[in-house]
Design a protein around this motif. Sequence first.
Motif, PDB file in Angstrom:
ATOM      1  N   CYS A 198       0.867  -1.179   0.000  1.00 47.44           N
ATOM      2  CA  CYS A 198       0.000   0.000   0.000  1.00 47.44           C
ATOM      3  C   CYS A 198       0.903   1.227   0.000  1.00 47.44           C
ATOM      4  N   GLY A 200       0.046   4.121   0.538  1.00 46.46           N
ATOM      5  CA  GLY A 200      -0.396   5.080   1.550  1.00 46.46           C
ATOM      6  C   GLY A 200       0.367   4.913   2.848  1.00 46.46           C
ATOM      7  N   CYS A 201       0.651   3.675   3.205  1.00 40.19           N
ATOM      8  CA  CYS A 201       1.340   3.442   4.490  1.00 40.19           C
ATOM      9  C   CYS A 201       2.583   2.564   4.337  1.00 40.19           C
ATOM     10  N   CYS A 221      -7.402  -0.555   3.086  1.00 35.85           N
ATOM     11  CA  CYS A 221      -6.155  -1.093   3.629  1.00 35.85           C
ATOM     12  C   CYS A 221      -6.377  -1.371   5.120  1.00 35.85           C
ATOM     13  N   CYS A 224      -3.851   1.335   7.071  1.00 35.75           N
ATOM     14  CA  CYS A 224      -4.074   2.794   7.123  1.00 35.75           C
ATOM     15  C   CYS A 224      -5.518   3.193   6.839  1.00 35.75           C
TER      16      CYS A 224
END
Length: 231
Positions: A198, A200-201, A221, A224
Amino acid sequence: MSVAKQLYELQELDLEIDSQEQALAQATSQLGESQALLRAQSQLQSEQKRLEELQRKQHSAEDEIEDISTKLAPAEKKLFSGDIKNPKELSSLQHEVEVLKAKRNQMEEKALEIMEQVELCETSVAGTGSELEKVKAEWQRQQQALSDSIERLKAVLADLKDKRQLLLGELSPQVVELYQGLRKERGTAVARVEQGICRGCRISLPTTELQQARSGNLVKCSSCGRILFLA
Ligand SMILES: [Zn+2]
């Protein structure tokens, strides 16, 4: 198109809108009078005022010289006419002529000094005037460029917002609400997935989540909470 892809596109649009809006706010804040221009204007004004004062002084000195000359001419004429025989009267007239001449010399010196100051001040006014013209021209050029760029940004934003409206029309209100909530909470609502991670994180996603996301389901996810988007 999967909902995740649509949301990802919505996010790209929103990020672009944010950045264009920031640029618009910055350009708008730069519109208006400039300090450099105001400074140059006030300097010119005070120099012009000083020049006017000096010119007034010059005129009054010239008037005074003329006054003295008007008195001096008949006194001198009388003195050299030979009409006055009385020594006392003669010496008194002589004294009067001398006093007037001294006064006139003094005034002439003063007038000359003022004239020099007037000339210096005129040079300075001309210099400041042309400096002001330069500053003004530069300011006008900048203002024009800012106005142009504001117009461009407004057009770009209108276009982006149209696209956003179209995209929103394709999404269900619940999905949009989820997106808005995540965006508010985390800055970005949708995260790309690259090589099982991911973005994002930066955490490796469990295989089940990946499979669900791949099948086109809306998956968040587990780490996150962002909506996962597989390109
Ligand atoms: Zn994540």
